[in-house]
Design an enzyme around this catalytic site. Structure first.
Site, PDB file in Angstrom:
ATOM      1  N   HIS A 103       0.832  -1.197   0.000  1.00  0.00           N
ATOM      2  CA  HIS A 103       0.000   0.000   0.000  1.00  0.00           C
ATOM      3  C   HIS A 103       0.872   1.255   0.000  1.00  0.00           C
ATOM      4  O   HIS A 103       1.915   1.289   0.666  1.00  0.00           O
ATOM      5  CB  HIS A 103      -0.908   0.030   1.228  1.00  0.00           C
ATOM      6  CG  HIS A 103      -1.757  -1.183   1.382  1.00  0.00           C
ATOM      7  ND1 HIS A 103      -2.599  -1.642   0.391  1.00  0.00           N
ATOM      8  CD2 HIS A 103      -1.890  -2.066   2.414  1.00  0.00           C
ATOM      9  CE1 HIS A 103      -3.217  -2.732   0.803  1.00  0.00           C
ATOM     10  NE2 HIS A 103      -2.799  -3.017   2.023  1.00  0.00           N
ATOM     11  N   HIS A 178       3.072  -7.610   1.849  1.00  0.00           N
ATOM     12  CA  HIS A 178       2.354  -8.512   2.748  1.00  0.00           C
ATOM     13  C   HIS A 178       1.282  -9.283   2.004  1.00  0.00           C
ATOM     14  O   HIS A 178       0.882  -8.914   0.892  1.00  0.00           O
ATOM     15  CB  HIS A 178       1.714  -7.720   3.895  1.00  0.00           C
ATOM     16  CG  HIS A 178       0.703  -6.710   3.419  1.00  0.00           C
ATOM     17  ND1 HIS A 178       1.065  -5.473   2.950  1.00  0.00           N
ATOM     18  CD2 HIS A 178      -0.651  -6.758   3.320  1.00  0.00           C
ATOM     19  CE1 HIS A 178      -0.017  -4.805   2.583  1.00  0.00           C
ATOM     20  NE2 HIS A 178      -1.079  -5.565   2.803  1.00  0.00           N
ATOM     21  N   ARG A 198      -1.208  -4.653  -6.359  1.00  0.00           N
ATOM     22  CA  ARG A 198      -1.056  -6.101  -6.401  1.00  0.00           C
ATOM     23  C   ARG A 198       0.258  -6.451  -7.098  1.00  0.00           C
ATOM     24  O   ARG A 198       0.485  -6.068  -8.238  1.00  0.00           O
ATOM     25  CB  ARG A 198      -2.259  -6.713  -7.134  1.00  0.00           C
ATOM     26  CG  ARG A 198      -2.466  -8.188  -6.898  1.00  0.00           C
ATOM     27  CD  ARG A 198      -3.718  -8.685  -7.621  1.00  0.00           C
ATOM     28  NE  ARG A 198      -4.944  -8.127  -7.074  1.00  0.00           N
ATOM     29  CZ  ARG A 198      -5.841  -7.459  -7.788  1.00  0.00           C
ATOM     30  NH1 ARG A 198      -5.671  -7.269  -9.070  1.00  0.00           N
ATOM     31  NH2 ARG A 198      -6.927  -6.986  -7.213  1.00  0.00           N
TER      32      ARG A 198
END
Length: 323
Positions: A103, A178, A198
């Site tokens: 992110h 993650h 992604r």
């Protein structure tokens, strides 16, 4: 009118990796079978939470903030965020692994998406015996080495896999690579953002489109923090019948309460809303001579004007979230 503890209608999200536990175990209502996420408190555009209980039933989270301002979120919170609710609360059921992702931070998210960044945390509610997460790197790698591993299909070789069990907690700051592994049910607290890059998705094909899901390789490069850490798990001490510090970040604070009796909570000095997520057992809130029951997998919000409540349980665990 006096504000009261508020439950919102869960917003259920179908996911390629989702399962049935949110419906079967937590009694969320859906005719679908691959529900991956239950958004419990959301101010994300297109998915705004709606009140499920009391005289405010049917009102949106946005309407509550617009009407009650600091009385609902706290004066300091309203001054900083205005009508934007700063936290997104979820329960997640990963039947199969989620994509490996990252992110962006606040600055990058603002520049690219006019959004908050996405710092988040996980609390493991249930897990299969061999369940694991991917979080961070196992060794120092350069951006060039990372790209090579990605192109050669060896990305998993340089990522850190952690075995998990019920009660484990992890903080995932922006930039940390993650993924939630198969067989994991968890509570997620995060900034209000739906921005995900992604990186790798196991070459899965979406049933509806018949295509592999989009990857965000180039966008992710500027977002990734390649720093290696000795330990990625959050260490904490659990004291019965009081708030024990779990994750305190600049974006949200989360404590955990192992409740085995009746306790009084005094929030008169806090100046913030408080969110309770029931992650084990069930408990009762007594407030203004009213009682509110909260079961495992449910969430309830205390407006900032509620300064004292009694919490009652014989055996429950509660995540206590505030700013």
């Amino acid at each position: 009118m006096k504000l009261y503890p508020i439950k919102f209608e869960p917003i259920l999200k179908e996911k390629i990796w989702g399962g049935e536990k949110l419906i079967q175990t937590f009694k969320k209502k859906s005719s679908k079978t691959n529900i991956g996420e239950s958004w419990e408190v959301s101010d994300v555009k297109g998915a705004i939470s709606i009140v499920a209980n009391g005289v405010l039933k049917g009102k949106t989270l946005k309407q509550l903030i617009r009407t009650y301002k600091g009385d609902f979120v706290g004066d300091k919170v309203y001054k900083k965020f205005g009508e934007a609710f700063p936290i997104l609360i979820k329960f997640i059921d990963a039947k199969t692994p989620l994509s490996i992702q990252v992110h962006p931070n606040n600055e990058l998210a603002k520049e690219r998406h006019d959004s908050f960044g996405k710092n988040e945390m996980w609390y493991i509610m249930d897990s299969d015996e061999d369940a694991e997460l991917i979080i961070g790197f196992t060794k120092e790698v350069s951006q060039k080495e990372y790209v090579a591993a990605l192109e050669e299909g060896n990305i998993l070789d340089i990522l850190n896999a952690e075995k998990v069990k019920k009660g484990d907690a992890f903080y995932i700051p922006t930039g940390r690579v993650h993924a939630i592994g198969a067989g994991t049910v968890l509570a997620e607290i995060q900034q209000t953002s739906d921005i995900t890059y992604r990186i790798y998705d196991y070459e899965r094909v979406d049933k509806i489109s018949g295509k592999q899901r989009e990857l965000h390789t180039e966008q992710a490069l500027k977002a990734i923090d390649f720093t290696v850490h000795e330990n990625y798990k959050t260490n904490y001490s659990l004291e019965e019948n009081q708030s024990s510090k779990l994750v305190h970040s600049p974006y949200f604070k989360t404590d955990i309460i192992a409740l085995k009796t009746t306790v009084e909570k005094d929030y008169s000095q806090l100046d913030s809303f408080v969110i309770y997520m029931c992650v084990d057992g069930s408990f009762e809130i007594e407030c203004e001579k009213e009682n509110f029951l909260v079961h495992k997998g449910e969430t309830i919000v205390l407006p900032a004007t509620i300064q004292k409540v009694h919490l009652k349980a014989t055996d429950a665990k509660i995540l206590e979230v505030y700013l």
